[in-house]
Design a protein around this motif. Structure first.
Motif: not given
Length: 390
Positions: A252-256, A264-273, A295-304
């Motif tokens: 997952i890339e976060v720009a300034d 693609r892997l992160a998208s797959y994990v999110r799309d497949k729940r 900790h990534p949980i903050g961003l992962l929660r935001k991104l559902h």
């Protein structure tokens, strides 16, 4: 911008919970190791009863501190060494029964209403128990712990996950064992241990067997090792959940400017729940995250993503489900709504039948949070009224 992504900005809807509300809130735990959650006093007592002389401390308080400090090294390998002592005192039926019963009691006291507790039967055979005797002792202990919890006014259901060790060659045997006891307290299968050098693909025969039997399994992946471990667990092995999975953040890339781009892997994990069994405090100890803020949980929660909150090893991390949520509330400003979101995610991802998961969500979890939210709103209204009157 940190990977965590900062607070959610919903601190007043319906309210940031305090420690007592967090403890009372119904919680669901999917990733917790039986041999990582013993009471220090129990370890000392079992060592004395069974003639084990290897403990670094015999005072329960000092022993608890030793476990936390030994695990707080930033190395997964060093973290895993602490389990030699807990496993050493869990080699008899009575010991396994006691540890399992106390596990259920402790979780229920902390507000956990459903838990899946994992352990490796192959690590409890040194005193002559069979694999079957280990499983039956633990299952009986969980039932006793559930009974004691009910007597104390708490409700909890505990299922077992049988774990095979990545470095050993008994995965298929343990998978078959999990399948035999799937209607007697065992809800699924797992592999654990050091990831580096021991990919999940070494145990493909076990995973293929479980898929043929329509059984559930999770895989420790994406904790100490990165995206290849996650990819193999999902695409080669077919895991239902990811044990930790925290390194999905590497895709997952976060720009300034705050723009987020998923690989693609992160998208797959999110799309497949795909459920992520995130363990914040443990991840800090093993070096998977530098701080709660990062900790990534903050961003992962935001991104559902299908993120869940877990303890991993309560003894080694000096933690509980309530403490994990306290850290997240303090760090990200999470509210009761956020806590309910994580909890429903976990219950949706449990390895019990759909109708039973739905009943837990609708009859236990949602009513429990509704009551806490009503209390918060009542206090806010009373406080506002008092301020107006003055």
């Amino acid at each position: 911008m940190s990977a965590a992504g900062g607070p959610t900005g919903r601190a007043s809807h319906p309210g940031t919970p305090g420690a007592e509300q967090i403890r009372r809130a119904p919680k669901v735990l999917l990733h917790d190791h039986l041999d990582g959650g013993l009471r220090p006093g129990t370890i000392v007592g079992l060592a004395r009863d069974n003639g084990y002389e290897g403990l670094p401390e015999t005072d329960p308080d000092k022993l608890g501190v030793w476990f936390r400090e030994a695990a707080d090294s930033g190395s997964l390998e060093r973290y895993l060494e602490t389990f030699a002592h807990t496993c050493a005192v869990m080699q008899t039926r009575d010991a396994l029964f006691r540890v399992a019963a106390e596990c259920a009691e402790d979780l229920a006291e902390d507000g956990v209403v459903y838990a899946e507790i994992r352990y490796a039967p192959e690590q409890h055979l040194e005193a002559g128990l069979t694999l079957e005797e280990v499983v039956e002792a633990v299952n009986d202990g969980f039932r006793e712990g559930e009974r004691r919890a009910r007597e104390n006014g708490h409700r909890i259901r505990v299922g077992a996950l049988l774990t095979a060790m990545r470095h050993a060659a008994r995965a298929l045997e343990i998978a078959e064992l999990a399948n035999r006891y799937r209607d007697a307290g065992v809800v699924g299968f797992d592999i654990a241990g050091a990831e580096a050098g021991f990919p999940p693909t070494r145990h493909l025969d076990a995973f293929e067997y479980l898929k043929r039997e329509n059984n559930h399994f999770t895989i420790h992946a994406g904790e100490a090792f990165g995206l290849p471990s996650i990819w193999q667990a999902l695409q080669w092995c077919g895991a239902d959940r990811l044990g930790h999975g925290v390194r999905i953040i590497d895709d997952i890339e976060v720009a300034d400017d705050g723009t987020v781009q998923l690989g693609r892997l992160a998208s797959y994990v999110r799309d497949k729940r795909v459920p992520l069994e995130l363990c914040p405090s443990s991840n800090l100890q093993t070096g998977a995250a530098a701080s709660y803020e990062d900790h990534p949980i903050g961003l992962l929660r935001k991104l559902h993503f299908r993120a869940t909150v877990n303890t991993d090893n309560r003894l080694m991390s000096g933690t509980s489900m309530s403490r994990e949520f306290e850290h997240l509330v303090d760090t990200f400003g999470y509210t009761l709504d956020d806590m309910q979101w994580f909890t429903v995610n976990a219950m949706k991802s449990a390895f019990i039948p759909f109708d039973e998961r739905l009943a837990m969500i609708n009859d236990v979890i949602k009513p429990g949070y509704a009551e806490l939210k009503s209390e918060w709103l009542f206090r806010q209204t009373a406080s506002t009224s008092a301020s107006s009157a003055s």
